[in-house]
Design a protein around this motif. Structure first.
Motif, mmCIF file in Angstrom:
data_model
loop_
_atom_site.group_PDB
_atom_site.id
_atom_site.type_symbol
_atom_site.label_atom_id
_atom_site.label_comp_id
_atom_site.label_asym_id
_atom_site.label_seq_id
_atom_site.Cartn_x
_atom_site.Cartn_y
_atom_site.Cartn_z
ATOM 1 N N ALA A 1 0.816 -1.197 0.000
ATOM 2 C CA ALA A 1 0.000 0.000 0.000
ATOM 3 C C ALA A 1 0.849 1.246 0.000
ATOM 4 O O ALA A 1 0.329 2.345 0.041
ATOM 5 C CB ALA A 1 -0.905 -0.014 1.236
ATOM 6 N N ASP B 1 -3.986 -0.953 -4.854
ATOM 7 C CA ASP B 1 -5.069 -0.021 -5.164
ATOM 8 C C ASP B 1 -5.725 -0.433 -6.480
ATOM 9 O O ASP B 1 -5.090 -1.045 -7.349
ATOM 10 C CB ASP B 1 -4.524 1.404 -5.302
ATOM 11 C CG ASP B 1 -3.943 1.932 -4.003
ATOM 12 O OD1 ASP B 1 -4.723 2.175 -3.076
ATOM 13 O OD2 ASP B 1 -2.713 2.094 -3.927
ATOM 14 N N LEU C 1 -3.281 9.092 -4.171
ATOM 15 C CA LEU C 1 -3.533 7.818 -3.515
ATOM 16 C C LEU C 1 -3.173 7.897 -2.030
ATOM 17 O O LEU C 1 -2.156 8.485 -1.655
ATOM 18 C CB LEU C 1 -2.724 6.704 -4.169
ATOM 19 C CG LEU C 1 -3.024 6.388 -5.631
ATOM 20 C CD1 LEU C 1 -2.091 5.287 -6.128
ATOM 21 C CD2 LEU C 1 -4.470 5.981 -5.819
ATOM 22 N N THR D 1 -1.705 6.612 1.422
ATOM 23 C CA THR D 1 -0.607 5.749 1.851
ATOM 24 C C THR D 1 -0.721 5.583 3.363
ATOM 25 O O THR D 1 -0.458 6.524 4.113
ATOM 26 C CB THR D 1 0.761 6.361 1.476
ATOM 27 O OG1 THR D 1 0.832 7.711 1.956
ATOM 28 C CG2 THR D 1 0.937 6.374 -0.029
ATOM 29 N N TRP E 1 -9.142 11.188 4.066
ATOM 30 C CA TRP E 1 -9.235 9.964 3.267
ATOM 31 C C TRP E 1 -10.683 9.710 2.865
ATOM 32 O O TRP E 1 -11.596 9.770 3.691
ATOM 33 C CB TRP E 1 -8.746 8.754 4.066
ATOM 34 C CG TRP E 1 -7.265 8.651 4.199
ATOM 35 C CD1 TRP E 1 -6.316 9.404 3.574
ATOM 36 C CD2 TRP E 1 -6.555 7.722 5.023
ATOM 37 N NE1 TRP E 1 -5.062 9.013 3.959
ATOM 38 C CE2 TRP E 1 -5.173 7.980 4.843
ATOM 39 C CE3 TRP E 1 -6.939 6.712 5.888
ATOM 40 C CZ2 TRP E 1 -4.180 7.253 5.506
ATOM 41 C CZ3 TRP E 1 -5.961 5.983 6.547
ATOM 42 C CH2 TRP E 1 -4.598 6.252 6.353
ATOM 43 N N PHE F 1 -8.714 6.280 -1.139
ATOM 44 C CA PHE F 1 -8.352 4.960 -0.605
ATOM 45 C C PHE F 1 -9.293 3.978 -1.292
ATOM 46 O O PHE F 1 -10.335 3.624 -0.766
ATOM 47 C CB PHE F 1 -8.579 4.981 0.907
ATOM 48 C CG PHE F 1 -7.779 3.994 1.709
ATOM 49 C CD1 PHE F 1 -7.933 2.634 1.519
ATOM 50 C CD2 PHE F 1 -6.889 4.432 2.669
ATOM 51 C CE1 PHE F 1 -7.223 1.723 2.278
ATOM 52 C CE2 PHE F 1 -6.172 3.530 3.443
ATOM 53 C CZ PHE F 1 -6.329 2.178 3.244
ATOM 54 N N LYS G 1 -10.029 0.392 -2.910
ATOM 55 C CA LYS G 1 -9.649 -1.014 -2.928
ATOM 56 C C LYS G 1 -10.757 -1.837 -3.573
ATOM 57 O O LYS G 1 -11.888 -1.368 -3.724
ATOM 58 C CB LYS G 1 -9.410 -1.514 -1.499
ATOM 59 C CG LYS G 1 -8.340 -0.751 -0.732
ATOM 60 C CD LYS G 1 -6.946 -1.071 -1.251
ATOM 61 C CE LYS G 1 -5.879 -0.367 -0.422
ATOM 62 N NZ LYS G 1 -4.517 -0.829 -0.751
ATOM 63 N N ASP H 1 -4.742 0.499 -11.835
ATOM 64 C CA ASP H 1 -3.454 -0.043 -11.415
ATOM 65 C C ASP H 1 -3.326 -1.466 -11.969
ATOM 66 O O ASP H 1 -4.186 -2.309 -11.703
ATOM 67 C CB ASP H 1 -3.375 -0.063 -9.885
ATOM 68 C CG ASP H 1 -2.001 -0.459 -9.363
ATOM 69 O OD1 ASP H 1 -1.358 -1.351 -9.963
ATOM 70 O OD2 ASP H 1 -1.571 0.121 -8.360
ATOM 71 N N HIS I 1 -3.888 -4.712 -9.740
ATOM 72 C CA HIS I 1 -5.132 -4.853 -8.989
ATOM 73 C C HIS I 1 -5.551 -6.321 -8.826
ATOM 74 O O HIS I 1 -5.164 -7.193 -9.609
ATOM 75 C CB HIS I 1 -6.267 -4.088 -9.678
ATOM 76 C CG HIS I 1 -6.652 -4.647 -11.015
ATOM 77 N ND1 HIS I 1 -6.085 -4.234 -12.200
ATOM 78 C CD2 HIS I 1 -7.560 -5.591 -11.368
ATOM 79 C CE1 HIS I 1 -6.625 -4.894 -13.216
ATOM 80 N NE2 HIS I 1 -7.531 -5.736 -12.734
#
Length: 326
Positions: free
Chosen positions: A8, A38, A49, A51, A139, A202, A204, A222, A225
């Motif tokens: 991450a 991500d 993004l 972190t 976030w 964030f 996912k 990404d 992924h």
């Protein structure tokens, strides 16, 4: 959890073996939120993004914390039960909030902060956090499962929610143009949370491809992924034979980390033929997982995917091409 342990942050990823050794489902889900890849690359401002860690020391301390939670998850389970979550997104917020309150990295300042003007709610900031170095971050958390419904176009609109009520391109626009800018609005300054706040997304989740054959990914995604497959009910008998002998329906709150089952839960497994009979009672897309048995007796998820009605692909392609102002 090995297929998801992408890291991450820019630090060295934790070993897959250490993450895979976690057994408690909720603890594995927290680890997945922190360490899985991500879904998106960094986007135009404000699409930075998130972190979760500022240093390798924070990564190491968080792994130690996760292992301690795994050894004694009672308080975590009590926190989840008290939250009474029924939606996947709220469940993920519950888990990330627990880490920010109890974990060794960034600390939680406030969660689910509503922003109003003249009595009208403009939106809600998911998390306000402060790092050990003093950075103040806003976030926005999103956990998404999208199925690729296009025909090689390579566009974000081709990724649609299983129930055809959500689309990846629309979600990204909403994040960039509405959710992330909330903490910079004039109305936010009156809430008493001293800024400025740096917004970060964030995001996912999992992306699913027909019969597991990946298409050309859009530039926004990404490439590392988490991936799964989808197939129609008519294609299921031939497709299932290539995956595993043990299958299980996955309830919505089990859509985060790859699942692990011990021998006491092995009775919940079914064959591909028996699963087809269970699917006959379902009306929409259904997520299932294939399991294999490890040498230590635990059953681990080998792959996951959606089985969709036979008319779903046509409806999904129409939804992907639908022009909308949402």
């Amino acid at each position: 959890m090995s297929e998801d342990a992408g890291s991450a942050a820019s630090f060295e990823a934790p070993s897959a073996a250490r993450l895979d050794a976690l057994v408690d489902a909720a603890v594995r889900d927290i680890a997945w939120l922190l360490f899985s890849p991500d879904l998106l690359r960094a986007q135009r401002p404000p699409g930075v993004l998130a972190t979760p860690f500022e240093s390798p020391d924070e990564v190491a301390a968080s792994l130690d914390w996760l292992e301690a939670q795994d050894a004694d998850p009672a308080e975590l389970h009590g926190h989840i039960a008290a939250s009474r979550v029924t939606r996947l997104g709220r469940y993920a917020e519950c888990l990330l909030g627990w880490f920010l309150k109890q974990g060794p990295a960034a600390r939680l300042i406030a969660a689910n902060v509503p922003l109003r003007r003249a009595g009208v709610t403009l939106g809600e900031c998911d998390f306000l956090v402060e790092t050990h170095a003093g950075r103040r971050l806003h976030w926005e958390l999103a956990v998404k499962c999208y199925l690729h419904a296009g025909e090689g176009r390579g566009e974000l609109a081709d990724y649609v929610g299983p129930n055809l009520q959500d689309r990846f391109d629309l979600k990204l626009v909403h994040l960039l143009d509405h959710q992330l800018p909330l903490s910079a609005r004039e109305e936010f300054a009156s809430l008493g949370h001293r800024g400025p706040w740096d917004p970060q997304m964030f995001v996912k989740g999992w992306l699913f491809y027909r019969n597991g054959i990946a298409e050309r990914d859009p530039v926004e995604i990404d490439p590392t992924h988490a991936r799964g497959w989808w197939t129609t009910r008519a294609e299921w008998p031939s497709f299932s034979g290539t995956q595993a002998d043990a299958w299980m329906l996955l309830p919505r709150l089990e859509w985060l980390a790859p699942r692990v089952r011990d021998r006491h839960h092995a009775s919940g497994f079914v064959t591909g033929d028996a699963l087809a009979q269970q699917l006959a009672q379902q009306t929409g897309p259904t997520m299932v997982a294939a399991f294999v048995e490890r040498a230590d007796g635990l059953w681990t998820e080998r792959s996951r995917g959606f089985i969709v009605p036979d008319d779903w692909p046509e409806r999904a392609q129409a939804f992907a091409r639908e022009q909308t102002s949402r």
